[in-house]
Motif scaffolding. Structure first.
Motif, PDB file in Angstrom:
ATOM      1  N   GLU A  24      14.320  50.713  -8.605  1.00  0.00           N
ATOM      2  CA  GLU A  24      13.048  50.245  -9.126  1.00  0.00           C
ATOM      3  C   GLU A  24      12.564  49.070  -8.277  1.00  0.00           C
ATOM      4  OE1 GLU A  24      13.200  49.258 -13.206  1.00  0.00           O
ATOM      5  OE2 GLU A  24      13.851  51.266 -13.865  1.00  0.00           O
ATOM      6  N   VAL A  25      11.272  49.110  -7.982  1.00  0.00           N
ATOM      7  CA  VAL A  25      10.722  48.047  -7.131  1.00  0.00           C
ATOM      8  C   VAL A  25      10.652  46.754  -7.958  1.00  0.00           C
ATOM      9  CG1 VAL A  25       8.753  47.268  -5.779  1.00  0.00           C
ATOM     10  CG2 VAL A  25       9.420  49.695  -5.778  1.00  0.00           C
ATOM     11  N   PRO A  26      11.372  45.723  -7.554  1.00  0.00           N
ATOM     12  CA  PRO A  26      11.415  44.476  -8.348  1.00  0.00           C
ATOM     13  C   PRO A  26      10.157  43.614  -8.096  1.00  0.00           C
ATOM     14  CG  PRO A  26      12.798  44.264  -6.426  1.00  0.00           C
ATOM     15  CD  PRO A  26      12.250  45.651  -6.391  1.00  0.00           C
ATOM     16  N   ASP A  27       9.964  42.651  -8.993  1.00  0.00           N
ATOM     17  CA  ASP A  27       8.896  41.680  -8.778  1.00  0.00           C
ATOM     18  C   ASP A  27       9.302  40.738  -7.647  1.00  0.00           C
ATOM     19  OD1 ASP A  27       7.485  42.795 -10.848  1.00  0.00           O
ATOM     20  OD2 ASP A  27       8.365  41.448 -12.359  1.00  0.00           O
ATOM     21  N   GLY A  28       8.372  40.366  -6.896  1.00  0.00           N
ATOM     22  CA  GLY A  28       8.632  39.444  -5.784  1.00  0.00           C
ATOM     23  C   GLY A  28       9.272  40.132  -4.605  1.00  0.00           C
ATOM     24  N   LEU A  29       9.084  41.473  -4.491  1.00  0.00           N
ATOM     25  CA  LEU A  29       9.672  42.201  -3.370  1.00  0.00           C
ATOM     26  C   LEU A  29       9.058  41.706  -2.074  1.00  0.00           C
ATOM     27  CD1 LEU A  29      11.446  44.559  -2.323  1.00  0.00           C
ATOM     28  CD2 LEU A  29       9.425  46.014  -2.572  1.00  0.00           C
ATOM     29  N   MET A  30       9.948  41.473  -1.158  1.00  0.00           N
ATOM     30  CA  MET A  30       9.484  40.997   0.134  1.00  0.00           C
ATOM     31  C   MET A  30       9.384  42.181   1.131  1.00  0.00           C
ATOM     32  SD  MET A  30      11.767  37.512   0.363  1.00  0.00           S
ATOM     33  CE  MET A  30      11.192  37.141   2.000  1.00  0.00           C
ATOM     34  N   PHE A  31      10.391  42.997   1.167  1.00  0.00           N
ATOM     35  CA  PHE A  31      10.375  44.148   2.082  1.00  0.00           C
ATOM     36  C   PHE A  31      11.470  45.123   1.665  1.00  0.00           C
ATOM     37  CE2 PHE A  31      13.079  40.901   3.956  1.00  0.00           C
ATOM     38  CZ  PHE A  31      14.241  41.591   4.265  1.00  0.00           C
ATOM     39  N   GLY A  32      11.384  46.318   2.250  1.00  0.00           N
ATOM     40  CA  GLY A  32      12.418  47.342   2.033  1.00  0.00           C
ATOM     41  C   GLY A  32      12.929  47.848   3.361  1.00  0.00           C
ATOM     42  N   LYS A  33      14.219  48.185   3.403  1.00  0.00           N
ATOM     43  CA  LYS A  33      14.824  48.644   4.639  1.00  0.00           C
ATOM     44  C   LYS A  33      15.706  49.863   4.360  1.00  0.00           C
ATOM     45  CE  LYS A  33      16.428  45.773   7.721  1.00  0.00           C
ATOM     46  NZ  LYS A  33      15.423  45.817   8.802  1.00  0.00           N
ATOM     47  N   TRP A  34      15.865  50.726   5.389  1.00  0.00           N
ATOM     48  CA  TRP A  34      16.824  51.850   5.353  1.00  0.00           C
ATOM     49  C   TRP A  34      17.807  51.678   6.499  1.00  0.00           C
ATOM     50  CZ3 TRP A  34      17.756  55.939   2.093  1.00  0.00           C
ATOM     51  CH2 TRP A  34      16.827  56.184   1.082  1.00  0.00           C
TER      52      TRP A  34
END
Length: 588
Positions: free
Chosen positions: A52-62
């Motif tokens: 789940e995409v959290p609040d305050g997400l800065m970025f996502g990586k694989w």
């Protein structure tokens, strides 16, 4: 004095908390019960980020993990700037796509894509990770049976062929079948070897299963197949090869000889073909044929032909293999039929002679004999103790073997019965009392020619008429009205003799005894009604009595006149006798 490593790390995390979180994520052990994505080789691999995409997400990586556990980052997406960056990883260049919900797609799935991928969502205070395992499957090609044997031989272990399955992942299993049943390995009978080769560039497997097989005679026309069992995204599956049938060679165990003929029976003059065969495969091409009376076999192909066979061909025939190891026999019966007719052809005999006739038969079976005379079947065989004219004709003695089609014999006898002319003359006064009928009954063969002569006064009323010539007999008759006593002469002549007979006929005015016609003549009418016969006899007796009375009265009244006539008649008779004597002398 230096700080301990642990204290230094805590101090560093306080200064750079995000870096510490990333390092901690990299050092986490693998989770159990991982989510797996099954992909088909060449298709697109789709891996959703199951966080789940959290609040305050800065970025996502694989990232994915190397076999030694070290991570390799491949894709980055900023939540604030919305930009996507792909790491410079050669295996995934131009193949990656990262969506806004952080779903990673990999185009043109390869076997090397089977890895543990991790989705990472980073906030200022935390790093969340969710691993996904990728499994890639490749359906193999249809199995092919290659390097097939030209033929198999019983009692010999021989390479039947190789079942080849290409481009499979993961590697599959190959099984051999015969007529739909699994072939299990049996020492020295069924030997199966499986080889697996991996293509280093693609990671795909090629399986080759070889089958050595020792067949039996019953394996002729057996269907051999191979099946590959492999795993796909939806489970286990199979693919079957095309069936293959092998020619199985086996030795001859039995030899058979047969008679080839157009009919079930054989008769003299037929052509006969003997055929020898063996039940081996391939069948023998040459045999030895043994003919009755011959001690050595005759080498020939599978057939031996005899043309225009005779009865001496009857006997036992054999054939064997060239090495004389096997033999078979058959018996041939050549049917025959001989007919001997004695006498035969054209035979000429004299009437009254005896003629013995015999029709002798010699045959392979009981024959039926019958006689035909002038196209009419006779009830009994002919027998001639005293030949008659009616015995002449065309005789046929014919015999057949009913059990043998077309076997029939016949011989002919043309019987000619000759005879010198025989004459019998009769006279009759016609009912009108004005004329008399004179008949000359003639027998003889060849048919005699008839001539009439008359001596004395009177004339022929009409020309001579002849009846039909039947069985050597016929009649010639004339009608005459003599004014005085006359002598009629009938002359019958054929190639054998000339016969002359005379008859004195009184004048029409003088009653006289009429000689009746020969009732036994075949040309005369036969009266079968007995009542008519009795009436005729009674009337005849009355007429005779009446004529006798009249003659006696005339005799008394005209005795002198009668005596003169008698002298004249006697003179005529003497003249006739002299004429006949002269005729005989001239003929002599």
């Amino acid at each position: 004095m230096m700080e301990p490593p642990a204290a230094a790390a805590r101090a560093s995390c306080r200064r750079r908390p995000l870096l510490c979180l990333l390092l901690a994520a990299l050092c986490m052990p693998p989770a159990l019960g991982l989510y797996t994505v099954n992909a088909v080789y060449g298709d697109t691999i789709t891996m959703p980020c199951r966080l789940e995409v959290p609040d305050g997400l800065m970025f996502g990586k694989w990232k994915y993990e190397m076999p030694n556990g070290s991570p390799v980052f491949i894709a980055f997406r900023s939540s604030t700037k919305k930009n996507v960056q792909y790491d410079d990883v050669p295996d995934y260049k131009d193949r990656l796509s990262l969506s806004e919900n952080y779903t990673l797609s990999i185009k043109n799935a390869r076997i090397s894509d089977e890895k543990r991928f991790v989705c990472m969502l980073v906030t200022e205070d935390d790093v969340s990770e969710e691993p996904t395992v990728v499994k890639v499957f490749k359906q193999p090609s249809q199995p092919e049976i290659l390097h097939q044997a030209d033929f198999l031989e019983t009692e010999k272990l021989k390479m039947l062929g190789e079942c080849v399955v290409r481009d499979s992942y993961p590697e599959g299993n190959v099984t051999w079948y015969k007529n739909g049943r699994v072939l299990q390995p049996v020492e020295e009978v069924v030997v199966i070897n499986l080889r697996k080769v991996e293509n280093r560039s693609t990671g795909l497997f090629t399986m080759t299963s070889s089958l050595q097989y020792m067949p039996t005679k019953e394996d002729a026309n057996a269907k051999f197949t191979c099946i590959v069992t492999y795993h796909g995204p939806s489970g286990q599956k199979t693919i079957q090869s095309e069936p293959v049938v092998f020619d199985v060679h086996y030795p001859t165990e039995k030899v058979t000889i047969r008679v080839l003929s157009q009919s079930s029976t054989i008769k003299e003059g037929d052509n006969v073909t003997l055929k020898c065969s063996g039940n081996g495969n391939p069948p023998p091409q040459e045999f030895l044929f043994y003919i009755p009376g011959e001690t050595e076999g005759i080498r020939s192909s599978d057939t031996y032909v005899m043309t225009d066979v005779r009865r001496n061909a009857t006997g036992e025939y054999k054939c064997s293999l060239i090495d004389k190891s096997m033999m078979d026999t058959t018996t041939i019966t050549v049917h025959y039929l001989d007919l001997q007719l004695t006498p035969s052809g054209e035979v000429t005999k004299q009437i009254g002679e005896a003629l013995p006739v015999s029709c002798t038969i010699s045959s392979s079976r009981n024959a039926t004999v019958f006689w035909i005379k002038d196209n009419t079947r006779m009830k009994t065989s002919p027998s001639f103790s005293s030949l008659q004219y009616q015995d002449a004709g065309n005789y046929i003695c014919e015999t057949t073997l009913q059990e043998v089609e077309g076997l029939k014999k016949r011989k002919t006898l043309k019987l000619i019965v000759e005879g010198k002319p025989q004459i019998k003359m009769t006279k009759k006064t016609n009912t009108n009392k004005m004329s008399k009928t004179i008949v000359c009954h003639v027998e003889g063969f060849p048919k005699p020619a008839v001539q009439w002569t008359v001596t004395g006064s009177g004339s022929l009323i009409n020309k001579a008429k002849e009846t039909k010539y039947v069985n050597g007999k016929f009649s010639s008759k004339i009608i005459i009205a003599p004014e005085e006593n006359v002598t009629l002469t009938c002359i019958a002549e054929n190639e054998l003799e000339r016969t002359v007979t005379s008859l004195n006929v009184s004048a029409i005015s003088i009653p006289e005894y009429d000689e009746p016609e020969d009732r036994n003549d075949d040309n005369s009418e036969k009266v079968n009604d007995q009542a008519k016969l009795i009436v005729g006899i009674v009337v005849g007796l009355l007429l005779v009595a009446l004529v006798a009375g009249v003659v006696y009265w005339l005799y008394v009244k005209k005795s002198k006149t009668a005596s003169k006539h008698v002298d004249k008649d006697l003179g005529n008779i003497e003249e006739n006798k002299k004429l006949e004597e002269n005729n005989h002398k001239s003929e002599t």
